[in-house]
Design an enzyme around this catalytic site. Sequence first.
Site: not given
Length: 411
Positions: A73, A155, A185, A207-209, A245, A333
Amino acid sequence: MKIVYADNNATTQVAPEVFQAMKPYFNEDYFNPSSMYEPARKTSQALGAARAEIAAALGCGDPRQIIFTSCATESNNAAIFGVASAGGGFGGKRRHIITTTVEHPAVLGVCKEMQRRGYEVTYLPVDHDGNLNVGDFIRSLRSDTLLVTIMHGNNETGVVFPVEQLSRLTKETDSQIVFHTDATQTVGKLPVDLDGDFRHVDLLSFSGHKIHAPKGVGALFMRRGTPCRPFLIGGHQECGRRAGTENVPYIIGLAKAVVRAVGNREEDYQHTARLRDRLQKAIEERISHIQVNCKNAPRLPTTLNVSCHYVEGEGMLFQLSEEGICASSGSACTSGSLEPSHVLLALDVPFTAVHGSIRFSLSRYNTDADIDWIIEVFPRTVANLRNLSPYWDKKTDSPRSNVDELIRQTH
Ligand code: PLP
């Protein structure tokens, strides 16, 4: 109760190797990678190595083009707002954006916001199979087009758009239009070669998840020279392109997950496609009055989206969940709402089926036993719910003969 997890497009379990790789960065090599002392140098090197590994896995020759973010996102927001705020290098004269009606809300919501800010957005439709019309796409490109943002894999339906072709056509028409794709995806599931077939893509989010890294880490590929202002402003991290960071343990996990997914891609493709096809065939054979959405389009091997006439998706999810099966009635979502998903509406799924849609999404961890259990439970669930439906005739086990009339009366 055994859990059968078939909602991998929503999120995935963290792979044990990914978790192991992350661990030392919580309480051993926990230093701020920007600090100057010796132990921090090791952390900084690990961060650099993670960037290099991801770049190499995605065919990107220059690792500095990978920017770490907190999620897809954020990557999508950073790409779209960033290009707009750079004005595409045209002092704000280009104010047209092209996208599709079936993007994830993390793109659609930003496009809506761009409209509120005075940009014009073209939302390209899809056909019943979920495909875009390439001719329509070419015709939508204009002399004031600033940005194209079109997803790689959907998705909800798994439909894969020809991003290689669309980005090439964009650049052939006007090399200054920026091309962004949301590949959340598809990274690790389909080939993504940033200096090869994807060489006309300027910005790519993921993204990673979705690939067995934890939630809360993502990346934005930004091709050198892309006019894109930073979205998060503050410190000089990520070469001044994303302040804050770096989340070192999660970035280490992301790198491990990307390398692992790309390395296992073909094997995982075969495995998930076989399971998905088994499930699809069984559903088609055992349940009447259904449609497998987008089955004729190029699809991700992991995704099966089925619309069942005369049942409610939420009812199906609830009953499946009672039997240990986790699936989704739309994207994670939007599944909190009872509105049919914008993707199914865009596909023009008939009224009697659009509320009865369900998505099963698989990963390398799913087994034949999982599919056996879904095949046992799902037809029974649909039958139970249909028996409660005013549109269904229990005696004949088919829709009531006056179903069209009943629908007209109630809607
Ligand atoms: N884009 C697509 C295509 C997605 O499937 C998702 C998550 O479902 C996102 C963006 C948002 O990802 P994240 O949860 O990492 O912000």
